[in-house]
Design a protein around this motif. Structure first.
Motif, PDB file in Angstrom:
ATOM      1  N   ALA A 189      -1.249   1.539 -11.491  1.00  0.00           N
ATOM      2  CA  ALA A 189      -0.367   0.779 -10.601  1.00  0.00           C
ATOM      3  C   ALA A 189      -0.501   1.264  -9.162  1.00  0.00           C
ATOM      4  O   ALA A 189      -0.558   0.450  -8.224  1.00  0.00           O
ATOM      5  N   THR A 190      -0.565   2.565  -8.994  1.00  0.00           N
ATOM      6  CA  THR A 190      -0.704   3.123  -7.643  1.00  0.00           C
ATOM      7  C   THR A 190      -1.959   2.605  -6.970  1.00  0.00           C
ATOM      8  O   THR A 190      -1.914   2.087  -5.858  1.00  0.00           O
ATOM      9  N   TRP A 191      -3.088   2.732  -7.641  1.00  0.00           N
ATOM     10  CA  TRP A 191      -4.342   2.316  -7.022  1.00  0.00           C
ATOM     11  C   TRP A 191      -4.423   0.806  -6.824  1.00  0.00           C
ATOM     12  O   TRP A 191      -4.980   0.337  -5.828  1.00  0.00           O
ATOM     13  N   THR A 192      -3.846   0.058  -7.743  1.00  0.00           N
ATOM     14  CA  THR A 192      -3.832  -1.397  -7.579  1.00  0.00           C
ATOM     15  C   THR A 192      -3.042  -1.788  -6.343  1.00  0.00           C
ATOM     16  O   THR A 192      -3.506  -2.587  -5.513  1.00  0.00           O
ATOM     17  N   LEU A 193      -1.841  -1.233  -6.192  1.00  0.00           N
ATOM     18  CA  LEU A 193      -1.007  -1.557  -5.029  1.00  0.00           C
ATOM     19  C   LEU A 193      -1.637  -1.070  -3.730  1.00  0.00           C
ATOM     20  O   LEU A 193      -1.610  -1.775  -2.722  1.00  0.00           O
ATOM     21  N   VAL A 194      -2.209   0.117  -3.743  1.00  0.00           N
ATOM     22  CA  VAL A 194      -2.828   0.653  -2.527  1.00  0.00           C
ATOM     23  C   VAL A 194      -4.037  -0.189  -2.123  1.00  0.00           C
ATOM     24  O   VAL A 194      -4.151  -0.615  -0.967  1.00  0.00           O
TER      25      VAL A 194
ATOM     26  N   ALA B 113       0.816  -1.221   0.000  1.00  0.00           N
ATOM     27  CA  ALA B 113       0.000   0.000   0.000  1.00  0.00           C
ATOM     28  C   ALA B 113       0.850   1.271   0.000  1.00  0.00           C
ATOM     29  O   ALA B 113       0.471   2.272  -0.606  1.00  0.00           O
ATOM     30  N   LEU B 114       1.986   1.218   0.676  1.00  0.00           N
ATOM     31  CA  LEU B 114       2.834   2.409   0.782  1.00  0.00           C
ATOM     32  C   LEU B 114       3.896   2.500  -0.306  1.00  0.00           C
ATOM     33  O   LEU B 114       4.513   3.553  -0.477  1.00  0.00           O
ATOM     34  N   SER B 115       4.111   1.431  -1.061  1.00  0.00           N
ATOM     35  CA  SER B 115       5.194   1.408  -2.048  1.00  0.00           C
ATOM     36  C   SER B 115       5.112   2.498  -3.113  1.00  0.00           C
ATOM     37  O   SER B 115       6.167   2.970  -3.553  1.00  0.00           O
ATOM     38  N   PRO B 116       3.945   2.962  -3.529  1.00  0.00           N
ATOM     39  CA  PRO B 116       3.937   4.050  -4.515  1.00  0.00           C
ATOM     40  C   PRO B 116       4.585   5.343  -4.003  1.00  0.00           C
ATOM     41  O   PRO B 116       4.907   6.223  -4.800  1.00  0.00           O
TER      42      PRO B 116
ATOM     43  N   VAL C 201      -0.736 -11.388 -10.169  1.00  0.00           N
ATOM     44  CA  VAL C 201      -1.088 -11.254 -11.589  1.00  0.00           C
ATOM     45  C   VAL C 201      -1.403  -9.808 -11.985  1.00  0.00           C
ATOM     46  O   VAL C 201      -1.514  -9.512 -13.179  1.00  0.00           O
ATOM     47  N   SER C 202      -1.534  -8.920 -11.029  1.00  0.00           N
ATOM     48  CA  SER C 202      -1.967  -7.552 -11.337  1.00  0.00           C
ATOM     49  C   SER C 202      -1.066  -6.800 -12.315  1.00  0.00           C
ATOM     50  O   SER C 202      -1.601  -6.050 -13.143  1.00  0.00           O
ATOM     51  N   PRO C 203       0.269  -6.943 -12.294  1.00  0.00           N
ATOM     52  CA  PRO C 203       1.045  -6.198 -13.291  1.00  0.00           C
ATOM     53  C   PRO C 203       0.679  -6.555 -14.736  1.00  0.00           C
ATOM     54  O   PRO C 203       0.678  -5.689 -15.604  1.00  0.00           O
ATOM     55  N   TRP C 204       0.348  -7.806 -14.984  1.00  0.00           N
ATOM     56  CA  TRP C 204      -0.030  -8.217 -16.329  1.00  0.00           C
ATOM     57  C   TRP C 204      -1.471  -7.823 -16.633  1.00  0.00           C
ATOM     58  O   TRP C 204      -1.757  -7.329 -17.715  1.00  0.00           O
TER      59      TRP C 204
END
Length: 123
Positions: free
Chosen positions: A37-42, A25-28, A77-80
């Motif tokens: 990518a930001t919203w997916t990771l968060v 969640a904090l990586s962006p 799988v989210s990056p793909w």
């Protein structure tokens, strides 16, 4: 099964899930990403961390570990699927967090199942 793995707030696998979710969640904040990518990771990171906290609070919640495994697969799988493989840091974060989340969820499953059975026998 020792007593410390069945008490709330003591299971190391669930704490690992909370930390992994927080990292995702904090990586962006410290890497280059785009909006997707930001919203997916968060979102996935927050869900992983919240499910880890729920599993910590209720050690016999078997379905929580199943949800954790599904969230880990989604993160992996989210990056793909979302299309942010061009952002190397965000992709690697999703892959590593996803894989470790699946491993932690699968490792915690037998403990959660044993606690669930133990609690069911008390009713």
């Amino acid at each position: 099964m020792n007593e410390s793995t069945t008490r709330p707030w003591t299971r190391s696998y669930d704490w690992a899930e909370v930390v992994l979710g927080a990292v995702a969640a904090l990586s962006p904040l410290w890497m280059t990403t785009d909006n997707a990518a930001t919203w997916t990771l968060v979102v996935l990171g927050v869900l992983i961390a919240l499910d880890g906290l729920a599993s910590l609070a209720r050690p016999g919640m078997v379905y929580g570990e199943g949800v954790q495994i599904v969230l880990g697969v989604l993160a992996f799988v989210s990056p793909w699927v979302i299309g942010f493989t061009g952002f190397t840091g965000a992709s690697w974060t999703a892959w590593v967090v996803g894989l470790l989340t699946v491993v932690a969820g699968a490792a915690a499953m037998p403990m959660a199942n044993a606690e669930h059975i133990r609690m069911a026998g008390q009713h």
